[in-house]
Design a protein around this motif. Structure first.
Motif, PDB file in Angstrom:
ATOM      1  N   GLN A  61       0.839  -1.191   0.000  1.00 14.53           N
ATOM      2  CA  GLN A  61       0.000   0.000   0.000  1.00 14.53           C
ATOM      3  C   GLN A  61       0.877   1.244   0.000  1.00 14.53           C
ATOM      4  O   GLN A  61       1.840   1.341   0.766  1.00 14.53           O
ATOM      5  N   HIS A  64      -2.181   7.779  -1.315  1.00 19.07           N
ATOM      6  CA  HIS A  64      -2.919   8.346  -2.439  1.00 19.07           C
ATOM      7  C   HIS A  64      -2.120   9.523  -3.000  1.00 19.07           C
ATOM      8  O   HIS A  64      -1.480  10.275  -2.264  1.00 19.07           O
ATOM      9  N   THR A  93      -0.479  -0.580  -4.631  1.00 19.73           N
ATOM     10  CA  THR A  93      -1.878  -0.162  -4.670  1.00 19.73           C
ATOM     11  C   THR A  93      -2.085   0.970  -3.694  1.00 19.73           C
ATOM     12  O   THR A  93      -1.375   1.068  -2.681  1.00 19.73           O
ATOM     13  N   ALA A  94      -3.032   1.833  -4.004  1.00 14.91           N
ATOM     14  CA  ALA A  94      -3.433   2.856  -3.046  1.00 14.91           C
ATOM     15  C   ALA A  94      -4.544   2.356  -2.135  1.00 14.91           C
ATOM     16  O   ALA A  94      -4.942   3.050  -1.201  1.00 14.91           O
ATOM     17  N   ALA A  95      -5.040   1.145  -2.387  1.00 19.81           N
ATOM     18  CA  ALA A  95      -6.099   0.576  -1.556  1.00 19.81           C
ATOM     19  C   ALA A  95      -5.529   0.107  -0.217  1.00 19.81           C
ATOM     20  O   ALA A  95      -4.346  -0.214  -0.102  1.00 19.81           O
ATOM     21  N   GLY A 115      -9.550  -1.149  -4.855  1.00 15.98           N
ATOM     22  CA  GLY A 115      -9.999   0.229  -4.760  1.00 15.98           C
ATOM     23  C   GLY A 115     -10.431   0.609  -6.159  1.00 15.98           C
ATOM     24  O   GLY A 115      -9.641   0.492  -7.103  1.00 15.98           O
ATOM     25  N   GLU A 117     -12.157   3.511  -7.344  1.00 19.54           N
ATOM     26  CA  GLU A 117     -12.607   4.881  -7.597  1.00 19.54           C
ATOM     27  C   GLU A 117     -12.395   5.265  -9.055  1.00 19.54           C
ATOM     28  O   GLU A 117     -13.218   5.948  -9.662  1.00 19.54           O
ATOM     29  N   ARG A 119     -12.239   3.619 -12.509  1.00 20.59           N
ATOM     30  CA  ARG A 119     -12.535   2.349 -13.169  1.00 20.59           C
ATOM     31  C   ARG A 119     -13.164   2.616 -14.521  1.00 20.59           C
ATOM     32  O   ARG A 119     -13.586   3.727 -14.830  1.00 20.59           O
ATOM     33  N   THR A 137      -5.060  -0.683  -8.590  1.00 22.76           N
ATOM     34  CA  THR A 137      -6.053  -0.639  -7.529  1.00 22.76           C
ATOM     35  C   THR A 137      -6.799  -1.950  -7.328  1.00 22.76           C
ATOM     36  O   THR A 137      -7.457  -2.116  -6.325  1.00 22.76           O
ATOM     37  N   ASN A 139      -5.461  -5.634  -7.147  1.00 23.99           N
ATOM     38  CA  ASN A 139      -4.318  -6.536  -7.230  1.00 23.99           C
ATOM     39  C   ASN A 139      -4.742  -7.929  -6.802  1.00 23.99           C
ATOM     40  O   ASN A 139      -5.446  -8.088  -5.800  1.00 23.99           O
ATOM     41  N   THR A 178      -9.813  -1.495 -13.370  1.00 25.96           N
ATOM     42  CA  THR A 178      -9.220  -0.166 -13.316  1.00 25.96           C
ATOM     43  C   THR A 178      -8.058  -0.126 -14.309  1.00 25.96           C
ATOM     44  O   THR A 178      -7.586  -1.179 -14.762  1.00 25.96           O
ATOM     45  N   ASP A 181      -4.726  -2.326 -12.903  1.00 30.02           N
ATOM     46  CA  ASP A 181      -4.807  -3.581 -12.163  1.00 30.02           C
ATOM     47  C   ASP A 181      -3.552  -4.426 -12.405  1.00 30.02           C
ATOM     48  O   ASP A 181      -2.920  -4.344 -13.461  1.00 30.02           O
TER      49      ASP A 181
END
Length: 228
Positions: A61, A64, A93-95, A115, A117, A119, A137, A139, A178, A181
């Protein structure tokens, strides 16, 4: 979906550990698999992508608005901090990785973070975006306790992607994924002169198990609190 593991299947590594660090003024997590030797991977990851032997995987992670232009070096440094050695795979990932989905089917393990947002549909019109993009986002990391040929490894990526898209549509999202991915599929290294599985499509033995595990893992990740 959970299925009974067949007797005689190899023992898979433990579930990923959650490793945390302080970075950019935040506490950020990473999922870490310490498989050890004996595994081959196919991956689209920025670190350790392609096909080859890999002994560990990190799904990291990041904050953002990530702006570093050296993600491969960043991931390699984090792997060293986590005590990982040898060839491995690093995804970003930012998730929030703690909010993961996981499933097992017939010995195949799948873990997904999501995540969504940003997509859309893969075949959307418009120009390409030059240069590195923001971290992926959705994975997906899959472990298959069977030796797969190179072609079957590639086939497994396609099967995982189909299962991901099915989970997105069933969750009510009008998209195929997204723009960034990433996926990693690990399979046992073949024994010298030993048999290998030539297929991993959704109707093959291992491909069907992989598809069901990924479908359930992505569905679990999409329903996790805070996913948007």
């Amino acid at each position: 979906m959970t299925a009974v593991v067949e007797p005689g299947l190899p023992v898979l590594p433990d579930a990923p550990e959650l490793w945390e660090r302080d970075e950019d003024g935040q506490v950020l997590g990473a999922l870490v698999w310490r498989h050890g030797p004996g595994w081959r991977a196919v991956s689209s990851a920025v670190l350790g992508g392609g096909i080859g032997e890999r002994s560990w995987v990190m799904n990291v992670q990041v904050a953002h608005g990530y702006t570093r232009t050296d993600p491969e070096a960043h991931l390699a440094g984090l792997a060293r901090r986590a005590g990982l050695h040898g060839p491995g795979v690093g995804l970003m990932t930012a998730a929030r990785v703690a909010a993961r989905g996981a499933a097992r089917d017939g010995g195949v393990d799948a873990v997904a973070t999501a995540g969504i947002e940003v997509r859309g549909w893969a075949a959307a019109p418009g120009p390409a975006v030059p240069g590195p993009q923001a971290p992926g986002t959705i994975n997906i990391v899959v472990t298959v306790p069977a030796p797969l040929t190179d072609a079957a490894l590639v086939n497994a990526v396609a099967t995982a992607t189909e299962a991901k898209t099915q989970a997105l549509l069933e969750a009510g999202h009008d998209c195929s994924g997204t723009p960034t991915d990433a996926v990693c599929v690990l399979a046992l290294r073949p024994a010298p002169g030993g048999p290998t599985e030539p297929f991993a499509g959704p109707r093959s033995l291992w491909g069907a198990r992989l598809a069901r595990a990924v479908h359930a893992a992505v569905g679990g990740a999409l329903s996790a609190p805070g996913v948007s």
